[in-house]
Design a protein around this motif. Structure first.
Motif, mmCIF file in Angstrom:
data_model
loop_
_atom_site.group_PDB
_atom_site.id
_atom_site.type_symbol
_atom_site.label_atom_id
_atom_site.label_comp_id
_atom_site.label_asym_id
_atom_site.label_seq_id
_atom_site.Cartn_x
_atom_site.Cartn_y
_atom_site.Cartn_z
ATOM 1 N N TRP A 42 1.067 -1.538 0.650
ATOM 2 C CA TRP A 42 0.043 -0.113 0.007
ATOM 3 C C TRP A 42 0.833 1.135 0.354
ATOM 4 C CZ3 TRP A 42 -5.002 -0.629 -0.341
ATOM 5 C CH2 TRP A 42 -5.227 -2.025 -0.451
ATOM 6 N N ILE A 43 1.007 2.018 -0.626
ATOM 7 C CA ILE A 43 1.453 2.994 -0.398
ATOM 8 C C ILE A 43 0.525 4.688 -1.144
ATOM 9 C CG2 ILE A 43 3.066 2.189 -2.731
ATOM 10 C CD1 ILE A 43 1.875 3.925 -5.069
ATOM 11 N N ARG A 44 0.818 5.707 -0.631
ATOM 12 C CA ARG A 44 0.036 6.789 -0.454
ATOM 13 C C ARG A 44 -0.276 7.418 -1.289
ATOM 14 N NH1 ARG A 44 1.354 9.771 3.804
ATOM 15 N NH2 ARG A 44 0.834 11.991 2.921
ATOM 16 N N PRO A 45 -1.794 8.110 -2.014
ATOM 17 C CA PRO A 45 -2.461 8.008 -2.736
ATOM 18 C C PRO A 45 -1.362 9.432 -3.382
ATOM 19 C CG PRO A 45 -4.004 7.658 -1.133
ATOM 20 C CD PRO A 45 -2.622 7.638 -0.766
ATOM 21 N N GLU A 46 -1.220 10.337 -3.261
ATOM 22 C CA GLU A 46 -0.506 11.244 -3.877
ATOM 23 C C GLU A 46 1.204 10.804 -4.292
ATOM 24 O OE1 GLU A 46 -0.454 11.734 0.796
ATOM 25 O OE2 GLU A 46 -1.627 11.171 -0.591
ATOM 26 N N THR A 47 1.380 9.816 -3.342
ATOM 27 C CA THR A 47 2.837 9.445 -4.363
ATOM 28 C C THR A 47 2.251 8.974 -5.954
ATOM 29 O OG1 THR A 47 3.028 8.597 -2.506
ATOM 30 C CG2 THR A 47 4.776 7.510 -4.070
ATOM 31 N N ALA A 48 1.541 7.868 -5.498
ATOM 32 C CA ALA A 48 0.920 7.350 -6.963
ATOM 33 C C ALA A 48 0.247 8.313 -8.298
ATOM 34 C CB ALA A 48 -0.285 6.737 -7.279
ATOM 35 N N LEU A 49 0.081 9.767 -7.593
ATOM 36 C CA LEU A 49 -0.024 10.504 -9.118
ATOM 37 C C LEU A 49 0.825 11.193 -8.723
ATOM 38 C CD1 LEU A 49 -3.546 11.901 -6.691
ATOM 39 C CD2 LEU A 49 -3.605 11.159 -9.260
ATOM 40 N N SER A 50 1.951 11.683 -7.790
ATOM 41 C CA SER A 50 3.530 12.024 -8.402
ATOM 42 C C SER A 50 3.880 11.570 -9.372
ATOM 43 C CB SER A 50 3.733 13.177 -7.578
ATOM 44 O OG SER A 50 4.659 11.522 -6.951
ATOM 45 N N ILE A 51 4.027 10.238 -9.288
ATOM 46 C CA ILE A 51 4.329 9.122 -10.910
ATOM 47 C C ILE A 51 4.328 8.809 -12.082
ATOM 48 C CG2 ILE A 51 5.007 6.168 -10.419
ATOM 49 C CD1 ILE A 51 6.085 6.904 -7.413
ATOM 50 N N GLY A 52 2.714 9.271 -11.677
ATOM 51 C CA GLY A 52 1.794 10.090 -13.217
ATOM 52 C C GLY A 52 1.031 8.376 -13.439
ATOM 53 N N VAL A 53 0.423 8.042 -12.024
ATOM 54 C CA VAL A 53 -0.534 7.065 -12.364
ATOM 55 C C VAL A 53 -1.876 7.589 -13.319
ATOM 56 C CG1 VAL A 53 -1.502 4.535 -11.153
ATOM 57 C CG2 VAL A 53 0.638 4.715 -10.807
ATOM 58 N N GLU A 54 -2.623 6.684 -13.440
ATOM 59 C CA GLU A 54 -3.681 7.439 -13.877
ATOM 60 C C GLU A 54 -4.743 6.689 -13.196
ATOM 61 O OE1 GLU A 54 -6.011 10.115 -16.042
ATOM 62 O OE2 GLU A 54 -4.004 9.878 -16.473
ATOM 63 N N PRO A 55 -5.575 7.212 -12.133
ATOM 64 C CA PRO A 55 -6.813 6.855 -11.997
ATOM 65 C C PRO A 55 -7.503 6.331 -12.295
ATOM 66 C CG PRO A 55 -6.305 8.936 -11.101
ATOM 67 C CD PRO A 55 -6.003 9.118 -12.238
ATOM 68 N N TRP A 56 -8.091 5.172 -11.480
ATOM 69 C CA TRP A 56 -9.498 4.230 -12.721
ATOM 70 C C TRP A 56 -8.923 3.400 -13.609
ATOM 71 C CZ3 TRP A 56 -13.992 3.195 -10.498
ATOM 72 C CH2 TRP A 56 -15.604 3.021 -11.791
ATOM 73 N N THR A 57 -8.368 3.692 -15.112
ATOM 74 C CA THR A 57 -7.872 3.051 -15.554
ATOM 75 C C THR A 57 -6.127 3.151 -15.533
ATOM 76 O OG1 THR A 57 -6.487 5.228 -17.179
ATOM 77 C CG2 THR A 57 -9.376 4.239 -17.611
ATOM 78 N N GLY A 58 -5.350 3.684 -14.737
ATOM 79 C CA GLY A 58 -4.199 3.115 -14.855
ATOM 80 C C GLY A 58 -4.528 1.622 -14.085
ATOM 81 N N LEU A 59 -4.628 1.955 -12.425
ATOM 82 C CA LEU A 59 -5.010 1.166 -12.103
ATOM 83 C C LEU A 59 -6.423 0.710 -11.796
ATOM 84 C CD1 LEU A 59 -1.994 1.798 -9.189
ATOM 85 C CD2 LEU A 59 -2.131 -0.166 -10.753
ATOM 86 N N PRO A 60 -7.238 0.028 -11.844
ATOM 87 C CA PRO A 60 -8.786 0.282 -12.503
ATOM 88 C C PRO A 60 -9.479 -0.033 -11.207
ATOM 89 C CG PRO A 60 -7.624 -1.605 -13.608
ATOM 90 C CD PRO A 60 -6.647 -0.946 -13.118
ATOM 91 N N LEU A 61 -10.431 1.088 -10.623
ATOM 92 C CA LEU A 61 -11.310 1.461 -9.489
ATOM 93 C C LEU A 61 -10.977 1.909 -8.628
ATOM 94 C CD1 LEU A 61 -11.953 -2.513 -8.991
ATOM 95 C CD2 LEU A 61 -13.251 -1.386 -10.935
ATOM 96 N N TRP A 62 -9.199 2.135 -9.094
ATOM 97 C CA TRP A 62 -8.728 3.420 -7.791
ATOM 98 C C TRP A 62 -9.534 4.694 -8.191
ATOM 99 C CZ3 TRP A 62 -4.504 6.491 -8.864
ATOM 100 C CH2 TRP A 62 -4.373 7.232 -7.885
#
Length: 329
Positions: free
Chosen positions: A239-259
């Motif tokens: 589990w990682i912090r949401p802001e970390t995932a966003l800063s790395i460029g993960v696309e919510p909903w499609t990059g990591l589905p459901l998230w």
């Protein structure tokens, strides 16, 4: 009951057909012939986007028509008008996407909807679904049932959201997941959608119904834990912090589905009000059952779910996953 399904071979349409057949209903599916129909269903072939494509529907009477169309509303208009005098009711599988973003937490069926037209051609998804609703209402009036589904998962899913998680976790090893672990999920199993929709239509219900579980029916952690268990893998959720995932460029909903991170989009998708449908008998099975049955289906098709070609691919690749794991520490 005599049921005509416009579609009937993929995901929602297939669930409707299989549920109706299990009830002993007489089921006819009208489709283009690209996928096999459920065993026991009568078949009519046609392409509703082509000139003369509804010819196979020129004759026949049905108690209920179920329409899963998500393209240009004109296709719903033409079919509904053709069948209005020969069918008792019309159930149109719409979407909560007809409510313009941002959708407030707790929004009901009475929340504002986007502009739409039954005569529209190719338009964005929300306007297409609203146009389809208007086409059904124009032809069938209070005999039209508008099934505003939220996130739909379960066996035969052809978008790939839950299948992506199952297949990734089945490979094992450390898997990065943006938190929080207890973030609520709100969705509907396709079979619960089908069961309630057929019950509601048979009872004569009409108008719009939001079809989703109650908020918090499951959590991201509970769903992914179930995925690990049913696949029998050695996957470890990191589990990682949401802001970390966003800063790395993960696309919510499609990059990591459901998230979805906290914010208006999450509230609109995962905090809707579906009490109208629940009061009318909607029941949603546990997430563990949905996960187990989806995994069993995935294994039956060799781990290669038939995905729709008109939707973007979901999931992240190895490079993005490695960056997320490095950030997780």
């Amino acid at each position: 009951m005599k049921l005509l399904i416009l579609g009937g071979t993929e995901f929602v349409g297939r669930a409707l057909a299989e549920d109706a057949l299990a009830r002993g209903w007489e089921v006819t599916v009208f489709h283009r012939g690209r996928h096999p129909a459920p065993p026991g269903a009568a078949v009519l072939h046609g392409d509703r986007t082509a000139e003369g494509g509804l010819a196979a529907l020129a004759d026949g009477e049905w108690d209920l028509v179920a329409d899963t169309w998500s393209g240009a509303p004109g296709a719903v208009r033409d079919a509904a008008r053709l069948l209005a005098g020969r069918a008792g009711r019309y159930a149109y599988v719409s979407s909560r996407s007809v409510h313009p973003e941002p959708v407030a937490a707790g929004a009901t069926e009475d929340a504002p909807v986007v502009e739409g037209s039954p005569d529209a051609g190719d338009v964005p998804y929300p306007q297409a679904k609203r146009g389809g609703e208007l086409a059904a209402l124009d032809a069938f009036g209070d005999r039209a049932l508008l099934l505003r589904a939220g996130l739909i998962i379960g066996p035969w899913e052809n978008i790939g959201r839950l299948p992506w998680w199952l297949l990734r976790l089945a490979r094992g090893g450390p898997v990065p997941v943006p938190g929080p672990r207890d973030a609520g999920l709100q969705y509907i199993d396709v079979r619960d959608l089908a069961s309630w929709s057929l019950d509601a239509a048979a009872r004569g219900l009409g108008g719009p119904y939001s079809l989703i579980s109650r908020p918090g029916h499951a959590t991201m952690g509970r769903l992914l834990d179930a995925c690990v268990r049913v696949t029998g893998s050695d996957a470890q959720l990191r589990w990682i912090r949401p802001e970390t995932a966003l800063s790395i460029g993960v696309e919510p909903w499609t990059g990591l589905p459901l998230w979805l991170p906290e914010g208006p989009t999450r509230e609109g998708i995962y905090e809707g009000n579906a009490e109208k449908a629940h009061t009318a008998g909607l029941r949603c099975r546990p997430v563990e059952e949905t996960v187990a049955d989806t995994w069993a289906w995935l294994r039956s098709v060799g781990g290669r779910p038939p995905l729709r070609g008109d939707r973007p691919a979901v999931g992240i690749g190895e490079e993005m996953e490695a960056r997320l794991l490095a950030a997780a520490g």
